[in-house]
Design a protein around this motif. Sequence first.
Motif, PDB file in Angstrom:
ATOM      1  N   UNK A  84       0.828  -1.206   0.000  1.00 40.62           N
ATOM      2  CA  UNK A  84       0.000   0.000   0.000  1.00 40.62           C
ATOM      3  C   UNK A  84       0.865   1.260   0.000  1.00 40.62           C
ATOM      4  N   UNK A  85       1.941   1.231   0.787  1.00 42.08           N
ATOM      5  CA  UNK A  85       2.857   2.374   0.804  1.00 42.08           C
ATOM      6  C   UNK A  85       3.474   2.602  -0.564  1.00 42.08           C
ATOM      7  N   UNK A  86       3.916   1.507  -1.187  1.00 43.98           N
ATOM      8  CA  UNK A  86       4.512   1.640  -2.518  1.00 43.98           C
ATOM      9  C   UNK A  86       3.497   2.162  -3.525  1.00 43.98           C
ATOM     10  N   UNK A  87       2.254   1.728  -3.369  1.00 44.58           N
ATOM     11  CA  UNK A  87       1.198   2.200  -4.270  1.00 44.58           C
ATOM     12  C   UNK A  87       0.979   3.697  -4.111  1.00 44.58           C
ATOM     13  N   UNK A  88       0.879   4.176  -2.868  1.00 49.91           N
ATOM     14  CA  UNK A  88       0.630   5.596  -2.628  1.00 49.91           C
ATOM     15  C   UNK A  88       1.814   6.456  -3.066  1.00 49.91           C
ATOM     16  N   UNK A  89       3.020   5.958  -2.807  1.00 49.15           N
ATOM     17  CA  UNK A  89       4.204   6.688  -3.272  1.00 49.15           C
ATOM     18  C   UNK A  89       4.244   6.707  -4.797  1.00 49.15           C
ATOM     19  N   UNK A  90       3.874   5.579  -5.400  1.00 44.72           N
ATOM     20  CA  UNK A  90       3.827   5.526  -6.861  1.00 44.72           C
ATOM     21  C   UNK A  90       2.824   6.507  -7.420  1.00 44.72           C
ATOM     22  N   UNK A  91       1.654   6.618  -6.774  1.00 49.02           N
ATOM     23  CA  UNK A  91       0.647   7.580  -7.219  1.00 49.02           C
ATOM     24  C   UNK A  91       1.166   9.016  -7.068  1.00 49.02           C
ATOM     25  N   UNK A  92       1.834   9.273  -5.953  1.00 45.22           N
ATOM     26  CA  UNK A  92       2.351  10.632  -5.710  1.00 45.22           C
ATOM     27  C   UNK A  92       3.337  11.047  -6.784  1.00 45.22           C
ATOM     28  N   UNK A  93       4.372  10.240  -6.987  1.00 45.58           N
ATOM     29  CA  UNK A  93       5.397  10.629  -7.952  1.00 45.58           C
ATOM     30  C   UNK A  93       4.964  10.373  -9.392  1.00 45.58           C
ATOM     31  N   UNK A  94       4.062   9.410  -9.579  1.00 48.68           N
ATOM     32  CA  UNK A  94       3.516   9.209 -10.916  1.00 48.68           C
ATOM     33  C   UNK A  94       2.689  10.404 -11.358  1.00 48.68           C
ATOM     34  N   UNK A 137      13.369  18.053 -16.793  1.00 49.59           N
ATOM     35  CA  UNK A 137      14.239  17.523 -15.748  1.00 49.59           C
ATOM     36  C   UNK A 137      13.443  17.181 -14.493  1.00 49.59           C
ATOM     37  N   UNK A 138      12.437  18.014 -14.167  1.00 50.99           N
ATOM     38  CA  UNK A 138      11.581  17.711 -13.020  1.00 50.99           C
ATOM     39  C   UNK A 138      10.805  16.417 -13.264  1.00 50.99           C
ATOM     40  N   UNK A 139      10.329  16.219 -14.503  1.00 50.61           N
ATOM     41  CA  UNK A 139       9.627  14.984 -14.837  1.00 50.61           C
ATOM     42  C   UNK A 139      10.559  13.792 -14.691  1.00 50.61           C
ATOM     43  N   UNK A 140      11.804  13.929 -15.146  1.00 51.34           N
ATOM     44  CA  UNK A 140      12.785  12.862 -14.994  1.00 51.34           C
ATOM     45  C   UNK A 140      13.068  12.598 -13.517  1.00 51.34           C
ATOM     46  N   UNK A 141      13.082  13.679 -12.714  1.00 55.13           N
ATOM     47  CA  UNK A 141      13.242  13.507 -11.272  1.00 55.13           C
ATOM     48  C   UNK A 141      12.085  12.736 -10.673  1.00 55.13           C
ATOM     49  N   UNK A 142      10.862  12.999 -11.178  1.00 53.19           N
ATOM     50  CA  UNK A 142       9.711  12.237 -10.712  1.00 53.19           C
ATOM     51  C   UNK A 142       9.820  10.765 -11.046  1.00 53.19           C
ATOM     52  N   UNK A 143      10.337  10.462 -12.233  1.00 54.46           N
ATOM     53  CA  UNK A 143      10.531   9.061 -12.632  1.00 54.46           C
ATOM     54  C   UNK A 143      11.560   8.389 -11.720  1.00 54.46           C
ATOM     55  N   UNK A 144      12.629   9.084 -11.430  1.00 54.47           N
ATOM     56  CA  UNK A 144      13.671   8.522 -10.554  1.00 54.47           C
ATOM     57  C   UNK A 144      13.112   8.277  -9.151  1.00 54.47           C
ATOM     58  N   UNK A 145      12.299   9.231  -8.659  1.00 51.05           N
ATOM     59  CA  UNK A 145      11.679   9.044  -7.346  1.00 51.05           C
ATOM     60  C   UNK A 145      10.682   7.894  -7.382  1.00 51.05           C
ATOM     61  N   UNK A 146       9.990   7.743  -8.505  1.00 49.13           N
ATOM     62  CA  UNK A 146       9.020   6.658  -8.682  1.00 49.13           C
ATOM     63  C   UNK A 146       9.701   5.301  -8.561  1.00 49.13           C
ATOM     64  N   UNK A 147      10.946   5.246  -8.986  1.00 49.00           N
ATOM     65  CA  UNK A 147      11.717   4.006  -8.896  1.00 49.00           C
ATOM     66  C   UNK A 147      12.321   3.796  -7.506  1.00 49.00           C
ATOM     67  N   UNK A 148      12.048   4.734  -6.603  1.00 48.69           N
ATOM     68  CA  UNK A 148      12.521   4.581  -5.231  1.00 48.69           C
ATOM     69  C   UNK A 148      13.820   5.269  -4.927  1.00 48.69           C
TER      70      UNK A 148
END
Length: 511
Positions: free
Chosen positions: A16-26, A430-441
């Motif tokens: 659930x945590x991974x899902x919510x974090x994924x939604x946030x950065x996604x 670059x911010x979008x790329x940062x979001x992708x990197x955060x999405x990957x943890x």
Amino acid sequence: MGEETRLGGERAWSALERLLLGLTFGCFTLMALVVCKVNLERFLEGEGSWPVKLLCVLLPAAALAETAALSRRAEAGGARRFTLLLFLAAFALKGAFAAVVDTRPASDFAVLYKAAVGLAQKGTSLSAQPYFQMWPYQSGPVLYLAALVKLFGEGLLWLKLFNALWAALTSVMVYALARRFASEGGARTAAVLYTFYPGTWLLLPVLTNQHLSELLFMLALWLYTAPAETGKKRLGLTAAAGAALAFGNAIRPVAVVALAAAGCLMVLELLRERRSGGRRLCAALARFALFAAVYAGVMGGLSGLVRLSGVNEAGLSSSCPEWKFVCGLNEETGGLYSEEDAALVFTSEDPRQTARELALERIQMPPARLLGLLDSKIKGMWGSVELTVWMLTPNVMEQVNASPFPGGTERLTRWIWLLSGGCYLVNFLLSALGGVKALRGEGGKRETAQMLALVSLAYFGAHLLIEIQPRYRSLMYAAAFPLAALGFDGLGDLWKRRKKGRPGPENIGKY
């Protein structure tokens, strides 16, 4: 990596945590890409030849690559030295720019400046002035300007220099936030990126309330997400964050965005601590409650002081909070300010009731029309050119046209639009790329990164419903640009992998 540490070490994250974090950065990544899309469409359709447009994209990209290369070997031990150099350079350059550009107060800025001079010199109350009866919360920036006028006189120079001071300190805050979840080099590059982005310069000579408000807003985020060794220290930082947010809201009312983001962050914290027992769960709830309570208490106290002092009998309240939605849901203006709406609402017997009825009527428009309005607002807020009208007042335009600058203000404005558009596109990619990197943890498990993403999303979402003005998006720069530091790190990782796999004397045996 940055200074933020995980107490207790690594642990497994629940689904659930991974899902919510994924939604946030996604969602953050999607938002950044939408901003890029609407900006690219406007950039390509606007004036200017293809070679010039390409140059206006390649120039910021090359400058950022050079900055990243210089920061690549940066060490965390030199953070204090870099912070000082960043502040001094930003303040010197922005202060000089603000002093040289002789912008005169116009529109609402002129009203605020005139009221501040009257308050500082004659103690003139704002209660009897129609403008401050309609917008009592504007008494906050008037009091701030009046304090500066009282100290330094009514000349504009000191007021503009303080704009530069707050802007330089905001650059420092961008760096301080970014280094908590990104590499030292990435954080430095993001801070330089923010400092030199053209959009952050255009309002420096303008007496807007945005500069100080944004600094205090970023300070509140920095305090709220600061790591702490003890629960007592963390609560102290939380209380300080609430106070900073209240003072910032007194200058410009945007605190609801931070409170909404902190509420979402609390949910993530509750999920993280749910297996740790009731004590930690209570601590997570208490932290958010303290943040909101201190904010409300300080804000209420400031509003009460404004009333008791006689500056404005309405304090720092909003006489008609529904007004923002009336403008924001106006199809004819695309969510921009409407003179007709203002006349209809504020000349009625009950402005709040009239505004409420008008907003409810407009929100019930058919879904197709509502989606069309939202599309128009996204393009108007995030895809429009940087407005130069507030900086290039008639006297400045006369000076530019009389100077040796070829083409006068028309060509200058076109170059500002093109260069800002190119920088804007590169920055949010670059911010979008940062979001992708955060999405990957990578960096996304840091609370600071989560808070910045949530603030950006809340700010973007709020302007789907309320009034839009392109100059309001400057707060998004400050919140989203630290996440571009992760984008730089992602590009650096790609470059290292490519360089490592490139055939060479040390790799010949691998091919």
